[in-house]
Design a protein around this motif. Structure first.
Motif, PDB file in Angstrom:
ATOM      1  N   GLY A 207       0.904  -1.337  -0.090  1.00 57.33           N
ATOM      2  CA  GLY A 207       0.069   0.139  -0.086  1.00 57.33           C
ATOM      3  C   GLY A 207       0.744   1.179  -0.146  1.00 57.33           C
ATOM      4  N   VAL A 208       1.924   1.139   0.798  1.00 59.21           N
ATOM      5  CA  VAL A 208       2.775   2.349   0.926  1.00 59.21           C
ATOM      6  C   VAL A 208       3.497   2.520  -0.523  1.00 59.21           C
ATOM      7  CG1 VAL A 208       4.790   3.589   2.203  1.00 59.21           C
ATOM      8  CG2 VAL A 208       3.014   2.183   3.395  1.00 59.21           C
ATOM      9  N   THR A 209       4.129   1.642  -1.002  1.00 64.61           N
ATOM     10  CA  THR A 209       4.865   1.629  -2.362  1.00 64.61           C
ATOM     11  C   THR A 209       3.852   2.139  -3.636  1.00 64.61           C
ATOM     12  OG1 THR A 209       6.368  -0.487  -1.705  1.00 64.61           O
ATOM     13  CG2 THR A 209       6.066   0.346  -3.716  1.00 64.61           C
ATOM     14  N   HIS A 210       2.802   1.745  -3.583  1.00 62.62           N
ATOM     15  CA  HIS A 210       1.693   2.212  -4.776  1.00 62.62           C
ATOM     16  C   HIS A 210       0.804   3.051  -4.261  1.00 62.62           C
ATOM     17  CE1 HIS A 210       3.352  -2.024  -5.498  1.00 62.62           C
ATOM     18  NE2 HIS A 210       3.367  -1.602  -6.702  1.00 62.62           N
ATOM     19  N   LEU A 211       0.979   3.852  -3.224  1.00 62.02           N
ATOM     20  CA  LEU A 211       0.025   4.957  -2.560  1.00 62.02           C
ATOM     21  C   LEU A 211      -0.337   5.892  -3.662  1.00 62.02           C
ATOM     22  CD1 LEU A 211      -1.576   5.428  -0.141  1.00 62.02           C
ATOM     23  CD2 LEU A 211       0.194   7.133   0.660  1.00 62.02           C
ATOM     24  N   GLU A 212       0.649   6.475  -4.475  1.00 61.52           N
ATOM     25  CA  GLU A 212       0.054   7.417  -5.467  1.00 61.52           C
ATOM     26  C   GLU A 212      -0.003   6.919  -6.777  1.00 61.52           C
ATOM     27  OE1 GLU A 212      -0.548  10.124  -3.977  1.00 61.52           O
ATOM     28  OE2 GLU A 212       0.377   9.720  -2.039  1.00 61.52           O
ATOM     29  N   HIS A 213      -0.113   5.621  -7.021  1.00 61.24           N
ATOM     30  CA  HIS A 213      -0.100   5.052  -8.252  1.00 61.24           C
ATOM     31  C   HIS A 213      -1.738   5.111  -8.746  1.00 61.24           C
ATOM     32  CE1 HIS A 213       3.758   2.370  -8.414  1.00 61.24           C
ATOM     33  NE2 HIS A 213       4.076   3.442  -7.905  1.00 61.24           N
ATOM     34  N   SER A 214      -2.294   4.885  -9.979  1.00 59.14           N
ATOM     35  CA  SER A 214      -3.551   5.060 -10.261  1.00 59.14           C
ATOM     36  C   SER A 214      -4.296   4.012  -9.782  1.00 59.14           C
ATOM     37  CB  SER A 214      -3.722   5.224 -11.695  1.00 59.14           C
ATOM     38  OG  SER A 214      -3.419   3.822 -12.305  1.00 59.14           O
ATOM     39  N   ILE A 215      -5.397   4.049  -9.308  1.00 59.80           N
ATOM     40  CA  ILE A 215      -6.443   2.893  -8.888  1.00 59.80           C
ATOM     41  C   ILE A 215      -6.542   1.791 -10.047  1.00 59.80           C
ATOM     42  CG2 ILE A 215      -8.670   2.253  -8.422  1.00 59.80           C
ATOM     43  CD1 ILE A 215      -7.748   3.598  -6.253  1.00 59.80           C
ATOM     44  N   GLU A 216      -6.381   2.082 -11.181  1.00 62.88           N
ATOM     45  CA  GLU A 216      -6.544   0.941 -12.198  1.00 62.88           C
ATOM     46  C   GLU A 216      -5.414   0.383 -12.367  1.00 62.88           C
ATOM     47  OE1 GLU A 216      -9.168   4.501 -12.912  1.00 62.88           O
ATOM     48  OE2 GLU A 216      -7.181   4.432 -12.685  1.00 62.88           O
ATOM     49  N   ASP A 217      -4.083   0.870 -12.011  1.00 58.25           N
ATOM     50  CA  ASP A 217      -2.928   0.254 -12.267  1.00 58.25           C
ATOM     51  C   ASP A 217      -2.940  -0.760 -11.017  1.00 58.25           C
ATOM     52  OD1 ASP A 217      -2.164   1.429 -14.704  1.00 58.25           O
ATOM     53  OD2 ASP A 217      -0.712   2.686 -13.633  1.00 58.25           O
ATOM     54  N   VAL A 218      -3.341  -0.256  -9.837  1.00 62.29           N
ATOM     55  CA  VAL A 218      -3.100  -0.964  -8.585  1.00 62.29           C
ATOM     56  C   VAL A 218      -4.195  -2.257  -8.408  1.00 62.29           C
ATOM     57  CG1 VAL A 218      -3.619  -1.024  -6.305  1.00 62.29           C
ATOM     58  CG2 VAL A 218      -2.122   0.951  -7.227  1.00 62.29           C
ATOM     59  N   GLN A 219      -5.291  -1.952  -9.276  1.00 61.87           N
ATOM     60  CA  GLN A 219      -6.177  -3.131  -9.221  1.00 61.87           C
ATOM     61  C   GLN A 219      -5.725  -4.155 -10.209  1.00 61.87           C
ATOM     62  OE1 GLN A 219     -10.467  -1.963  -9.868  1.00 61.87           O
ATOM     63  NE2 GLN A 219     -10.586  -3.286 -11.776  1.00 61.87           N
ATOM     64  N   GLU A 220      -5.180  -3.919 -11.268  1.00 66.19           N
ATOM     65  CA  GLU A 220      -4.534  -4.892 -12.080  1.00 66.19           C
ATOM     66  C   GLU A 220      -3.533  -5.680 -11.526  1.00 66.19           C
ATOM     67  OE1 GLU A 220      -4.244  -7.487 -15.326  1.00 66.19           O
ATOM     68  OE2 GLU A 220      -5.548  -5.714 -14.962  1.00 66.19           O
ATOM     69  N   LEU A 221      -2.621  -4.906 -10.703  1.00 64.47           N
ATOM     70  CA  LEU A 221      -1.523  -5.731  -9.942  1.00 64.47           C
ATOM     71  C   LEU A 221      -2.308  -6.779  -8.821  1.00 64.47           C
ATOM     72  CD1 LEU A 221       1.145  -2.790  -9.391  1.00 64.47           C
ATOM     73  CD2 LEU A 221       1.215  -4.648 -10.875  1.00 64.47           C
ATOM     74  N   ILE A 222      -3.148  -6.212  -8.242  1.00 66.31           N
ATOM     75  CA  ILE A 222      -3.812  -7.033  -7.046  1.00 66.31           C
ATOM     76  C   ILE A 222      -4.414  -8.260  -7.720  1.00 66.31           C
ATOM     77  CG2 ILE A 222      -5.436  -7.194  -5.382  1.00 66.31           C
ATOM     78  CD1 ILE A 222      -5.160  -4.199  -5.093  1.00 66.31           C
ATOM     79  N   LEU A 223      -5.282  -7.963  -8.960  1.00 72.40           N
ATOM     80  CA  LEU A 223      -5.703  -8.998  -9.419  1.00 72.40           C
ATOM     81  C   LEU A 223      -4.584 -10.358 -10.083  1.00 72.40           C
ATOM     82  CD1 LEU A 223      -8.626  -7.261 -11.637  1.00 72.40           C
ATOM     83  CD2 LEU A 223      -8.925  -8.591  -9.727  1.00 72.40           C
ATOM     84  N   GLN A 224      -3.684  -9.727 -10.569  1.00 69.98           N
ATOM     85  CA  GLN A 224      -2.666 -10.603 -10.867  1.00 69.98           C
ATOM     86  C   GLN A 224      -1.977 -11.459  -9.816  1.00 69.98           C
ATOM     87  OE1 GLN A 224       0.559  -8.178 -12.776  1.00 69.98           O
ATOM     88  NE2 GLN A 224      -0.886  -7.407 -14.499  1.00 69.98           N
ATOM     89  N   GLN A 225      -1.870 -10.864  -8.699  1.00 73.62           N
ATOM     90  CA  GLN A 225      -1.703 -11.718  -7.568  1.00 73.62           C
ATOM     91  C   GLN A 225      -2.474 -12.598  -6.903  1.00 73.62           C
ATOM     92  OE1 GLN A 225       1.584 -11.990  -6.133  1.00 73.62           O
ATOM     93  NE2 GLN A 225       2.394 -10.434  -7.855  1.00 73.62           N
ATOM     94  N   LEU A 226      -3.825 -12.055  -7.215  1.00 76.64           N
ATOM     95  CA  LEU A 226      -4.884 -12.976  -6.692  1.00 76.64           C
ATOM     96  C   LEU A 226      -4.987 -14.618  -7.450  1.00 76.64           C
ATOM     97  CD1 LEU A 226      -7.471 -13.161  -4.705  1.00 76.64           C
ATOM     98  CD2 LEU A 226      -8.793 -12.068  -6.653  1.00 76.64           C
ATOM     99  N   GLU A 227      -4.636 -14.233  -8.841  1.00 73.20           N
ATOM    100  CA  GLU A 227      -4.682 -15.479  -9.593  1.00 73.20           C
ATOM    101  C   GLU A 227      -3.891 -16.644  -9.040  1.00 73.20           C
ATOM    102  OE1 GLU A 227      -5.395 -18.115 -12.768  1.00 73.20           O
ATOM    103  OE2 GLU A 227      -6.416 -16.138 -11.987  1.00 73.20           O
ATOM    104  N   ASN A 228      -2.529 -16.066  -8.291  1.00 78.47           N
ATOM    105  CA  ASN A 228      -1.720 -16.783  -7.893  1.00 78.47           C
ATOM    106  C   ASN A 228      -2.071 -17.611  -6.607  1.00 78.47           C
ATOM    107  OD1 ASN A 228       0.401 -16.337  -9.788  1.00 78.47           O
ATOM    108  ND2 ASN A 228       1.155 -14.561  -8.697  1.00 78.47           N
TER     109      ASN A 228
END
Length: 298
Positions: A207-228
């Motif tokens: 959360g701290v590392t990606h705090l200022e990233h766009s919601i869309e980019d963060v959402q995609e990263l979380i979904l990728q990790q969720l697949e694992n």
């Protein structure tokens, strides 16, 4: 953070508090239980909630997901002290015992876990419905430090099956995801007419590392990790990604446990879990401190 304002002048209209002897009145203003939980149209349920917020699927208002607090833990330390609050919430059906399995939870002897069948924001709504609320400029307290994280809510069509043996699970081996919950299963409200919802909380470092990233980019990263973690999940009909810039209190102001008196004339005090600890008992403790401060003044 909650702010309470006491004044000796009588008021009128819906924001007026009950009269007290001598014409003194008290106001409770904004932010009860950790901050605003959204306004109508925001996709979040009700009038308040802060980190106790419940998101609503845009496809079905009965399909909801707790994006903040997942469940309430009552510890032996507060079992008797806050018993009347828990008894009231249980009597009104706002809270019910957590009976679904949560893998990886760290239970201690005497702990009791509860869930909110109507979403965790219903705890806040219960108290807001009993309170007199008005708007006020919030006092900034820079000495309070919060962790940051993201939450993701996935909403599914009725009849969708998510085949796991647990209702919630703490993840210890993923740099992105810390907690996953089958939310309707966790709250024991599974229904063939309402689709399930899945809640994912990220780790604080992510959360701290990606705090200022766009919601869309963060959402995609979380979904990728969720697949694992849960490969082959069905396709959701809606996705809600929420940034908790202020997640849990990591350090509060010194020498003002429970509340801080900002002004005497007019009397202005503020409180909230930023002065105690980030859970329901912390909120109740601060509320009682605020009440005592108001009583002493009035």
């Amino acid at each position: 953070m909650a702010v309470a304002h006491a004044t000796a002048s009588p008021g009128s209209g819906p924001a007026a508090a009950p009269e007290r002897p001598g014409g003194a009145r008290g106001h409770v203003i904004g932010d009860f239980l950790s901050g605003p939980g959204g306004r109508p149209g925001s996709g979040r349920r009700g009038l308040g909630g802060g980190r106790m917020t419940t998101a609503i699927s845009p496809h079905n208002p009965l399909c909801t997901a707790d994006l903040g607090a997942q469940y309430v833990t009552c510890t032996p330390q507060y079992d008797k002290k806050h018993q009347t609050f828990y008894d009231e919430l249980l009597a009104h059906g706002v809270l019910k015992p957590l009976v679904s399995p949560i893998e990886g939870t760290m239970m201690k002897e005497g702990d009791c876990n509860f869930v909110a069948p109507q979403g965790v924001s219903s705890v806040v709504k219960h108290y807001l419905n009993q309170s007199v609320i008005s708007e006020c400029q919030r006092q900034q307290l820079e000495s309070v430090n919060y962790s940051s994280r993201y939450a993701l809510g996935l909403f599914y069509e009725a009849g969708t099956k998510i085949d796991v043996p647990w209702a919630g699970k703490y993840i210890t081996s993923n740099p992105c995801i810390r907690f996953v919950s089958i939310d309707n299963k966790k709250r024991n409200i599974e229904s063939s007419e309402i689709g399930p919802s899945l809640v994912i909380h990220t780790t604080v470092p992510f959360g701290v590392t990606h705090l200022e990233h766009s919601i869309e980019d963060v959402q995609e990263l979380i979904l990728q990790q969720l697949e694992n973690i849960l490969p082959g999940l069905p396709q959701p009909v809606a996705v809600k990604c929420h940034k908790w810039r202020y997640s849990q209190v990591t350090g509060g102001p010194d020498k003002c446990p429970g509340q801080m008196t900002l002004h005497l004339k007019p009397f202005l005090v503020c409180g909230g879990d930023g002065f105690t600890q980030s859970n329901l008992d912390g909120c109740i403790t601060s509320a009682l401190c605020l009440l005592e401060a108001l009583r002493s003044h009035i």
